[in-house]
Design a protein around this motif. Structure first.
Motif, PDB file in Angstrom:
ATOM      1  N   ALA A 171       4.893  -0.271   1.741  1.00 42.67           N
ATOM      2  CA  ALA A 171       4.501  -1.045   2.918  1.00 42.67           C
ATOM      3  C   ALA A 171       3.841  -2.356   2.505  1.00 42.67           C
ATOM      4  CB  ALA A 171       3.528  -0.224   3.764  1.00 42.67           C
ATOM      5  N   GLY A 172       4.373  -3.463   3.006  1.00 43.56           N
ATOM      6  CA  GLY A 172       3.814  -4.768   2.710  1.00 43.56           C
ATOM      7  C   GLY A 172       4.098  -5.302   1.322  1.00 43.56           C
ATOM      8  N   SER A 208       2.204   4.859   1.048  1.00 45.41           N
ATOM      9  CA  SER A 208       2.313   5.493   2.359  1.00 45.41           C
ATOM     10  C   SER A 208       3.151   6.753   2.235  1.00 45.41           C
ATOM     11  CB  SER A 208       2.946   4.532   3.372  1.00 45.41           C
ATOM     12  OG  SER A 208       4.262   4.175   2.961  1.00 45.41           O
ATOM     13  N   ASN A 217       9.012  -5.899   2.356  1.00 42.67           N
ATOM     14  CA  ASN A 217       8.865  -4.895   3.407  1.00 42.67           C
ATOM     15  C   ASN A 217       7.745  -5.329   4.358  1.00 42.67           C
ATOM     16  OD1 ASN A 217       8.640  -2.642   5.014  1.00 42.67           O
ATOM     17  ND2 ASN A 217       7.990  -1.256   3.382  1.00 42.67           N
ATOM     18  N   TYR A 218       8.083  -5.528   5.620  1.00 44.28           N
ATOM     19  CA  TYR A 218       7.107  -5.957   6.613  1.00 44.28           C
ATOM     20  C   TYR A 218       6.517  -4.792   7.409  1.00 44.28           C
ATOM     21  CZ  TYR A 218       8.387 -10.796   5.748  1.00 44.28           C
ATOM     22  OH  TYR A 218       8.582 -12.016   5.150  1.00 44.28           O
ATOM     23  N   GLY A 219       6.876  -3.564   7.066  1.00 45.11           N
ATOM     24  CA  GLY A 219       6.427  -2.421   7.842  1.00 45.11           C
ATOM     25  C   GLY A 219       5.135  -1.818   7.334  1.00 45.11           C
ATOM     26  N   SER A 220       4.654  -0.806   8.053  1.00 42.16           N
ATOM     27  CA  SER A 220       3.418  -0.113   7.695  1.00 42.16           C
ATOM     28  C   SER A 220       3.673   1.158   6.889  1.00 42.16           C
ATOM     29  CB  SER A 220       2.631   0.235   8.966  1.00 42.16           C
ATOM     30  OG  SER A 220       3.407   1.054   9.826  1.00 42.16           O
ATOM     31  N   VAL A 221       4.956   1.451   6.625  1.00 43.52           N
ATOM     32  CA  VAL A 221       5.331   2.572   5.757  1.00 43.52           C
ATOM     33  C   VAL A 221       6.373   2.069   4.761  1.00 43.52           C
ATOM     34  CG1 VAL A 221       4.852   4.366   7.449  1.00 43.52           C
ATOM     35  CG2 VAL A 221       7.128   3.323   7.376  1.00 43.52           C
ATOM     36  N   TYR A 222       6.600   2.850   3.722  1.00 45.10           N
ATOM     37  CA  TYR A 222       7.584   2.441   2.727  1.00 45.10           C
ATOM     38  C   TYR A 222       9.000   2.483   3.322  1.00 45.10           C
ATOM     39  CZ  TYR A 222       8.898   7.334   1.846  1.00 45.10           C
ATOM     40  OH  TYR A 222       9.349   8.621   1.974  1.00 45.10           O
ATOM     41  N   LYS A 237       5.666   9.547   4.701  1.00 45.77           N
ATOM     42  CA  LYS A 237       6.404   9.738   5.942  1.00 45.77           C
ATOM     43  C   LYS A 237       7.441  10.812   5.704  1.00 45.77           C
ATOM     44  CE  LYS A 237      10.001   6.267   5.091  1.00 45.77           C
ATOM     45  NZ  LYS A 237      10.628   5.009   5.547  1.00 45.77           N
ATOM     46  N   THR A 244      11.638   0.180   8.829  1.00 48.11           N
ATOM     47  CA  THR A 244      10.869  -1.070   8.818  1.00 48.11           C
ATOM     48  C   THR A 244      11.812  -2.265   8.732  1.00 48.11           C
ATOM     49  OG1 THR A 244      10.646  -1.340   6.405  1.00 48.11           O
ATOM     50  CG2 THR A 244       9.052   0.101   7.496  1.00 48.11           C
ATOM     51  N   THR A 285       0.847  -1.193   0.000  1.00 43.74           N
ATOM     52  CA  THR A 285       0.000   0.000   0.000  1.00 43.74           C
ATOM     53  C   THR A 285       0.881   1.240   0.000  1.00 43.74           C
ATOM     54  OG1 THR A 285      -0.094  -0.051   2.441  1.00 43.74           O
ATOM     55  CG2 THR A 285      -1.887  -1.129   1.231  1.00 43.74           C
TER      56      THR A 285
END
Length: 223
Positions: A142-143, A87, A210-215, A89, A168, A85
């Motif tokens: 992200a993801g 993102s 990428n396992y995080g919620s942001v890039y 930041k 991340t 998705t």
């Protein structure tokens, strides 16, 4: 964010790699050792991040010296991205040698020893292997999973590293053209490293998850 001091970073990047049992294009008997350029740049990145965090001139000067002595060629690589998705930041700064030296000078005060070291590093000639080690800068959402196909020479050490921006966890996997897992680095950081010796010339598939919620804005290093 986790920061690795120099000796810990070196231990991590030179640790044995996890290899699949079914590899076809990999020479397990090879005694060829990796070049130090990519591992040196991983150490330089960790020193830079720690040096900026602590406002430590010596760490920044050391990082700048490693960067200048281990320069690599910028290279655009085509990638395929799946999932994830979008993102936003606050962008993290990317540190080149000159920027690190400017920070070091700012935080050195009237320390003549630091001033002398800064001048020495400024006067160093940048050197690297043009046509050999290369760097590609990109970002994985992200993801998402970014995939590259990169050729490597047979009977020579192949190296791949990914240095993220610290926000991340990302994992690195290497596959041969038949989909066999060659190497992986799946620790809980975004600094990853793999090396192996192909038996023959061929393309290898590099995936960055990428396992995080942001890039994560990363540098892909290959030799």
């Amino acid at each position: 964010m986790k920061f690795k001091i120099a000796w810990l970073a070196m231990a991590v990047v030179l640790a044995p790699n996890a290899l699949a049992d079914q590899e076809e294009n990999i020479d397990k008997e090879s005694k060829v050792a990796p070049d130090s350029t990519i591992s040196n740049l991983i150490v330089a990145n960790n020193l830079a991040m720690k040096g900026v965090e602590d406002k430590d001139p010596l760490l920044l000067i050391t990082s700048a010296k490693l960067i200048k002595l281990n320069s690599v060629e910028q290279k655009d690589r085509e990638k395929k991205s799946e999932g994830g998705t979008k993102s936003t930041k606050q962008e993290r700064a990317r540190y080149d040698a000159q920027t690190l030296l400017e920070y070091a000078e700012e935080w050195s005060g009237d320390n003549d020893a630091y001033a002398s070291l800064i001048k020495q590093v400024e006067n160093l000639s940048t050197r690297g292997r043009i046509g050999g080690n290369a760097i590609h800068s990109d970002r994985v959402e992200a993801g998402a999973v970014d995939t590259y196909v990169v050729p490597f020479y047979g009977r020579e050490v192949a190296e791949v590293a990914v240095i993220g921006d610290g926000d991340t966890d990302i994992d690195l996997h290497i596959y041969d053209h038949n989909g066999n897992l060659i190497c992986e680095d799946t620790d809980a950081t975004d600094t990853t490293y793999c090396y192996w010796v192909p038996r023959f010339d061929g393309d290898f598939i590099i995936t960055i998850k990428n396992y995080g919620s942001v890039y994560n804005a990363y540098d892909l290093l290959t030799n």
